[in-house]
Design an enzyme around this catalytic site. Structure first.
Site, PDB file in Angstrom:
ATOM      1  N   GLU A 140       8.866 -23.876  29.601  1.00  0.00           N
ATOM      2  CA  GLU A 140       9.254 -22.920  30.630  1.00  0.00           C
ATOM      3  C   GLU A 140       8.845 -23.354  32.039  1.00  0.00           C
ATOM      4  OE1 GLU A 140       7.527 -19.327  29.132  1.00  0.00           O
ATOM      5  OE2 GLU A 140       9.271 -18.859  27.887  1.00  0.00           O
TER       6      GLU A 140
ATOM      7  N   GLU B  35      -0.995 -30.226   9.840  1.00  0.00           N
ATOM      8  CA  GLU B  35      -2.168 -29.967  10.682  1.00  0.00           C
ATOM      9  C   GLU B  35      -3.457 -30.570  10.119  1.00  0.00           C
ATOM     10  OE1 GLU B  35      -4.177 -25.821   9.632  1.00  0.00           O
ATOM     11  OE2 GLU B  35      -2.122 -25.551  10.345  1.00  0.00           O
TER      12      GLU B  35
END
Length: 271
Positions: free
Chosen positions: A79, A110
């Protein structure tokens, strides 16, 4: 380490609550999050100040994380270009499992403590850059390994976690610890923990961009005008600074100069 993110919910028998009860109780829990973030402002301030120093010298900002934490970093990074008109490689979000993990979980991604550093190498990360690890639990191997190796390489490291005394915080030079307490659904850290991380990311990236001069007054003067709504917003912003011109003239300035900042500057030079 006492893991408050895994603590038992303050509520029980969720499956027996009405929709109104569920919504009300979730909202009651959510109301506590901004107060937890407020307590961490000194930590956030210290991290932001160090990031700004490096970015003013040409450095970049990286986020790494897994699951919800990784997705939040990717969202925040993605953004920045449309909001502030910065290059797409200035703020970079990387998540365990790669871009495909944004939509669909990648099993065990992960758990590799070396993969984050390998992922960062694709961007030639160096000493001018800053790295923030995001992990609600504070024990994600992908994030711990990435922070440790980055710190050893002389890169500024910070983190956003929702437990105190975590391995992720120990790996970061500038840890941000936001303790929101038990989740409404026990262990579901996409809820309060995710909200806290999102708030902190908003604060970090917004403050950094303002410090880098990407806001004038309270306006996004470098935003990308990629749709009708944003074009109309840009026209209003130009006319607020140049009240003597028409909407059509503001549009012409924007078309010619590409941003609110440049359009206003050009309009003032013409007057």
């Amino acid at each position: 380490m006492l893991s408050t993110t895994e603590s038992t919910s303050h509520y029980d028998n969720l499956d027996q609550m009405s929709v109104r009860e569920l919504l009300t109780n979730i909202n009651n829990e959510d109301k506590t999050v901004p107060y937890a973030v407020e307590k961490a402002i000194p930590q956030i301030e210290a991290l932001v100040e160090q990031i700004v120093v490096r970015m003013k010298q040409g450095g970049r900002l990286f986020y790494i994380g897994a699951g919800t934490s990784g997705r939040l970093g990717v969202v925040d990074a993605s953004e920045c270009p449309p909001t502030y008109g910065v290059p797409f490689d200035l703020v970079i979000g990387i998540m365990a499992g790669g871009d495909s993990a944004i939509r669909k979980a990648v099993e065990n991604a992960e758990d590799d403590p070396n993969q984050a550093w390998l992922d960062l190498q694709a961007y030639d990360i160096d000493e001018l850059d800053s790295l923030i690890g995001i992990a609600a639990s504070g024990r994600t191997p992908y994030v711990i390994g990435g922070l440790n190796q980055a710190r050893n390489a002389g890169i500024l490291t910070g983190c956003i976690v929702c437990n105190v005394g975590s391995k992720v915080a120990a790996a970061a030079e500038y840890p941000v610890e936001i303790v929101v307490g038990p989740e409404f659904v026990t262990g579901s850290t996409r809820m309060k923990s995710g909200t806290a991380q999102k708030l902190a990311l908003n604060m970090i990236s917004t403050s950094v961009m303002i410090q880098l001069g990407r806001v004038q007054g309270n306006k996004m003067v470098d935003m990308q005008m990629t749709n009708f709504k944003l074009v109309q917003r840009a026209i209003r912003m130009v006319r607020e600074e140049l009240p003597h011109i028409t909407p059509e003239e503001a549009q012409a300035l924007l078309d010619a100069h590409g941003s609110v900042r440049n359009a206003v500057e050009a309009g003032r030079n013409l007057s």
